[in-house]
Design an enzyme around this catalytic site. Structure first.
Site, short mmCIF file in Angstrom:
data_model
loop_
_atom_site.label_atom_id
_atom_site.label_comp_id
_atom_site.label_asym_id
_atom_site.label_seq_id
_atom_site.Cartn_x
_atom_site.Cartn_y
_atom_site.Cartn_z
N ASP B 7 41.37 34.65 38.82
CA ASP B 7 40.42 33.97 39.69
C ASP B 7 39.30 33.33 38.87
O ASP B 7 39.10 33.68 37.71
CB ASP B 7 39.84 35.02 40.66
N ASP B 9 35.65 32.20 40.34
CA ASP B 9 34.29 32.62 40.71
C ASP B 9 34.10 34.12 40.61
O ASP B 9 34.82 34.90 41.22
CB ASP B 9 33.97 32.17 42.15
N ASP B 133 38.04 39.25 42.39
CA ASP B 133 36.91 40.08 42.86
C ASP B 133 36.94 40.31 44.37
O ASP B 133 36.06 40.99 44.90
CB ASP B 133 35.57 39.44 42.46
#
Lengths: 182, 182
Positions: B7, B9, B133
């Protein structure tokens, strides 16, 4: 529910038609899609391939493409029976990203943004079917590849081929066709 | 070769840090990442969540994020042993698409554009590992999920958790660590 991955350029959107429009407006040369079918650009025009290729890097190239006939209707019907993802190798053309997203929102508002994928390679997409016009995407795909006819793939063999969205409908929604027939 | 999906961000890019910077410059409120850890925005500031959320729709928000420590080094090392894809749910923020691609080109020039994916859902990505996250991405993922620590997931349990890129290195490149140790 089975999953279908669908390409954009020359599958949902008339990319070839856009090149032909640019060819006419930029150079005055008129070539039909039929003339280009199964041939190289060099066979139909003296305009160099690199010039033609350069148009995809221009702002607006992807934004105003025509929708290929019946694509909207059939994609919407497919959504009732399949999980539909739109998967476009857009990363090569940074300007295309926003334009392609806007294009989808305008012409396929029933496709939620969560089901749109911009990528380079497509072989890491887990799906049962991939409808695409490029062998480089179809060949390494692990599900069932479906070749959507375009001038550049006219001579390609070894794949289930569809030439229109109605053919996609017949192939992937056979019951729907039967209902129409009765 | 195994495949890792990573990922952007709050995994490669310091998205939380960017929010905190905007919070300070736009409202004068100073909050540290540590203060936010395991808490909601409402616990640390009176600025409404919708105001904070609105910043991601502003041009430039994604372009100038900091790279999280050691991310570049470890991603480059991972590429030697794994096929690495960067997979970002960028479709929600149309302006972010070009910015995220430019950000990758600036900070991760060794990641070819063919290995960058912008999407919504991530569960159709076929990979052995997903470093992310957000539980919404990790939970439906069919490979091994790895939770990268961020303030908003501090209290989430049930996942293999990494808090730094050096921990990713230890987890996924254990031999490399052994070589350093001898």
């Amino acid at each position: 529910m089975q999953r279908i991955a669908i390409d954009m350029d020359d599958v949902l959107a008339d990319a070839t038609g856009r090149f032909l429009d640019y060819l006419t407006t930029r150079t005055g040369v008129e070539v039909t899609k039929q003339q280009l079918w199964g041939r190289d650009w060099a066979d139909v025009t003296d305009i160099h391939r690199s010039t033609i290729r350069s148009w995809v890097y221009e702002a607006g190239f992807f934004r105003d493409m025509a929708v290929l006939p019946d694509a909207q209707d059939v994609v919407q019907k497919l959504q009732e029976r399949y999980e539909v993802f739109i998967v476009s190798a857009a990363m090569e053309f940074p300007l295309s990203l926003k334009e392609k997203l806007e294009w989808m929102a305008e012409h396929f508002p029933f496709v939620d943004w969560r089901y749109i994928v911009f990528c380079g390679h497509k072989y890491m997409i887990k799906a049962d079917y991939l409808i695409d016009d490029h062998e480089k995407n179809l060949k390494p795909f692990e599900g069932t590849p479906i070749l959507f006819s375009a001038p550049h793939n006219a001579n390609l063999t070894g794949y289930t081929r569809v030439s229109t969205w109605r053919e996609v409908e017949q192939l992937l929604l056979p019951n729907a066709v039967e209902i129409v027939r009765t």
